[in-house]
Enzyme design. Structure first.
Site, PDB file in Angstrom:
ATOM      1  N   GLU A  90       3.848   9.062   1.759  1.00 49.92           N
ATOM      2  CA  GLU A  90       5.303   9.262   1.790  1.00 49.92           C
ATOM      3  C   GLU A  90       5.783  10.167   0.653  1.00 49.92           C
ATOM      4  OE1 GLU A  90       6.992   5.290   2.037  1.00 49.92           O
ATOM      5  OE2 GLU A  90       6.709   5.294   4.199  1.00 49.92           O
ATOM      6  N   GLU A  97       1.798   4.072   9.758  1.00 47.36           N
ATOM      7  CA  GLU A  97       2.541   2.861   9.389  1.00 47.36           C
ATOM      8  C   GLU A  97       3.622   2.619  10.423  1.00 47.36           C
ATOM      9  OE1 GLU A  97       4.211   2.349   5.479  1.00 47.36           O
ATOM     10  OE2 GLU A  97       2.569   3.441   4.542  1.00 47.36           O
TER      11      GLU A  97
HETATM   12  C1  BG6 Z   1       6.294   2.335   3.317  1.00 55.34           C
HETATM   13  C2  BG6 Z   1       5.196   2.273   2.289  1.00 55.34           C
HETATM   14  O1  BG6 Z   1       7.422   2.827   2.709  1.00 55.34           O
HETATM   15  O2  BG6 Z   1       6.784   1.165   3.871  1.00 55.34           O
HETATM   16  C3  BG6 Z   1       4.463   0.943   2.207  1.00 55.34           C
HETATM   17  O3  BG6 Z   1       4.276   3.312   2.451  1.00 55.34           O
HETATM   18  C4  BG6 Z   1       5.455  -0.167   2.401  1.00 55.34           C
HETATM   19  O4  BG6 Z   1       3.779   0.904   0.986  1.00 55.34           O
HETATM   20  C5  BG6 Z   1       6.070  -0.052   3.789  1.00 55.34           C
HETATM   21  O5  BG6 Z   1       4.936  -1.442   2.181  1.00 55.34           O
HETATM   22  C6  BG6 Z   1       7.039  -1.166   4.138  1.00 55.34           C
HETATM   23  O6  BG6 Z   1       8.012  -1.285   3.164  1.00 55.34           O
HETATM   24  P1  BG6 Z   1       8.283  -2.665   2.423  1.00 55.34           P
HETATM   25  O7  BG6 Z   1       9.258  -2.336   1.407  1.00 55.34           O
HETATM   26  O8  BG6 Z   1       8.787  -3.572   3.490  1.00 55.34           O
HETATM   27  O9  BG6 Z   1       6.990  -3.116   1.881  1.00 55.34           O
END
Ligand code: BG6
Length: 484
Positions: A190, A382
């Site tokens: 990211e 993701e």
């Molecule tokens: C992304 C990141 O922004 O979202 C992860 O690459 C992160 O590291 C994921 O865990 C989900 O966000 P959060 O804040 O719910 O953990």
């Protein structure tokens, strides 16, 4: 069950990051990372972005323990000691790939060390061997919010050009060491987060910056160059490998069909795609050069930088997708909170308990849009639902809400593939429960595998399969044909 829409070699799997799962933050020579410094703050006391450390004084007080000792990312979920058990569970679900990151300070504890830490390198050898034993292909993020803290203290992170050399040395060390084991790589997780969190994205303490925006874009320029040089090195050392960039993708809709809203949405979208324009197309887009000019931002480039960016674009584009956003031409409109981003509320969408607007069709839209723009393979690295889970008296965890979320997104990804988009794979975020990046909560869970631990580190760390575990197993077994 219908015929699968997914290519035969489609890479199904799950994703995590070292700082959110490993724990063992001070074991075997590892140095402190930026995320080791972030404490847990209960929801009611929380502000916008809790993970941004702003000043030397704040850092000093954290180091002195003045803000308590609940640093959830230091403990993770003990993957460091339990990786065999966890990988066996991933294998049971049929994972074809597992996206993980390497902790930079496990390899170079201070970031600027002359030699790598052998114990750190040996740990990932063991992890990769275990994955390969189960026919799971590692997909490795080189930097996922894990910069060695020393680089913040000594250089103010990516603001300093010397970081390029430190990063490239680190990346080359990884390519040389793991060339026979890892063929899929990502440079920065990211990369666009720096504009919102200069500490997490670029290792900068904002109070040290005289001109915040200027420094952010200068730091990003250094990251772009470092990423392109890592692509170059990867191709040289492992010719058969593929290396990609990684974007927190925000699909942006106009609030109405009023041209002002449409223009606002387009400009928001451009701000997001700027990062992939540089990394995939190999050059700064005109709209950004124009923005720099209008805002008095002068990026200092060394001779040859533009050639480096142009000569070493990435092989594929990976991204995270959790939600979509809405932009309005009227600046006074109230903004909804996402993890790092915010926008106007979309009345057609529901939101998660954390206010993230759930939009499966937005994934199809974004896949089509990005493929049209770039014509390179895409990889969803993701996607998932952060939710509170309940362990029933019989020990079961019935996370139907998670299954619904994932099903709807996978369905739309399938449609995008039918529409002609080249998608390499899908790794659902937090395949095993982990520490949240934005809030450091343990109770915000994404996994198919439950981990017995609370926000304060209490719990046995026992792993349990949730209902979604068997569901995802079936999805993979049928190559996405059976999503019921
Ligand atoms: C992304 C990141 O922004 O979202 C992860 O690459 C992160 O590291 C994921 O865990 C989900 O966000 P959060 O804040 O719910 O953990």
């Amino acid at each position: 069950m219908t015929k699968s829409r997914f290519p035969k070699e489609f890479l199904w799997g799950g994703a995590t990051a070292a700082n959110q799962v490993e724990g063992a933050f001070d074991k075997d020579g590892k140095g402190l990372s930026i995320f080791d410094m972030v404490t847990f703050v209960p929801k009611e006391e929380r502000g916008a972005i809790e993970m941004d450390i702003k000043s030397e004084a704040e850092l000093a007080s954290l180091l002195a323990g003045e803000k308590g000792d609940n640093f959830p990312k230091r403990r993770g979920v003990d993957f460091y000691h339990r990786y065999k058990e966890d990988i066996a569970l991933f294998a049971e679900m049929g994972f074809k790939t597992y996206r993980l990151s390497i902790s930079w300070p496990r390899i170079f504890p201070n970031g600027d060390d002359a030699e790598p830490n052998e114990a750190g390198l040996a740990f990932y050898d063991k992890v990769f061997d275990e994955l390969l034993k189960h026919d799971i292909e590692p997909l490795v993020t080189i930097s996922h919010y894990e910069m060695p803290l020393n680089l913040v203290q000594k250089y103010n992170g990516w603001e300093d050009r010397r970081l390029v050399d430190f990063f490239v040395r680190y990346a080359e060390t990884l390519f040389n060491r793991y060339k026979d084991k890892v063929k899929l790589w990502l440079t920065f997780n990211e990369i666009n987060i720096s504009t919102l969190s200069p500490y997490i994205g670029s290792g900068m303490l904002v109070e040290r910056l005289t001109n915040r925006e200027q420094s952010i874009y200068q730091a990003l320029h250094h990251q772009f160059v470092a990423s392109a040089l890592a692509v170059k090195a990867c191709h040289q050392v492992i010719p058969e490998a593929k290396i990609g960039c990684m974007l927190a993708r925000m699909e942006v809709y106009p609030e109405t069909c009023h041209p002002d809203d449409v223009l606002a949405a387009l400009e928001e979208d451009q701000k997001n795609l700027f990062f992939t324009d540089v990394q995939v197309r190999g050059a700064y887009p005109n709209f950004m050069l124009d923005y720099f000019k209008k805002n008095n931002i002068n990026i200092e480039m060394q001779p040859g930088d533009q050639e480096i960016l142009a000569a070493h674009p990435v092989d594929f584009l990976s991204f995270s997708y959790y939600m979509s956003m809405v932009a309005s031409g009227s600046p006074e409109k109230k903004k909804e909170k996402g993890n790092f981003f915010s926008g106007v509320k979309n009345p057609y969408l529901e939101a998660s308990d954390w206010g993230w607007q759930i939009d499966p069709k937005g994934l199809r839209i974004t896949l089509k849009k990005m493929y049209d723009r770039y014509q390179v393979p895409l990889f969803i690295v993701e996607n998932g639902l952060g939710a509170y889970d309940t362990v029933e008296e019989d020990g079961s965890i019935n996370d139907d809400y998670r299954i619904d979320y994932l099903r709807a997104h996978i369905e739309q990804m399938g449609h995008a593939i039918e529409d002609g988009v080249d998608v390499m794979g899908y790794t659902s975020w937090g395949c095993i429960d982990l520490i949240s990046a934005s809030t450091s909560e343990m109770s915000k869970r994404y996994g198919f595998i439950y981990v017995d631990q609370d926000d304060y580190g209490n719990g046995t760390l026992e792993r349990k399969k949730k209902k979604s575990f068997d569901w995802y197993k079936k999805v993979i077994e049928t190559n996405g044909a059976d999503l019921t």
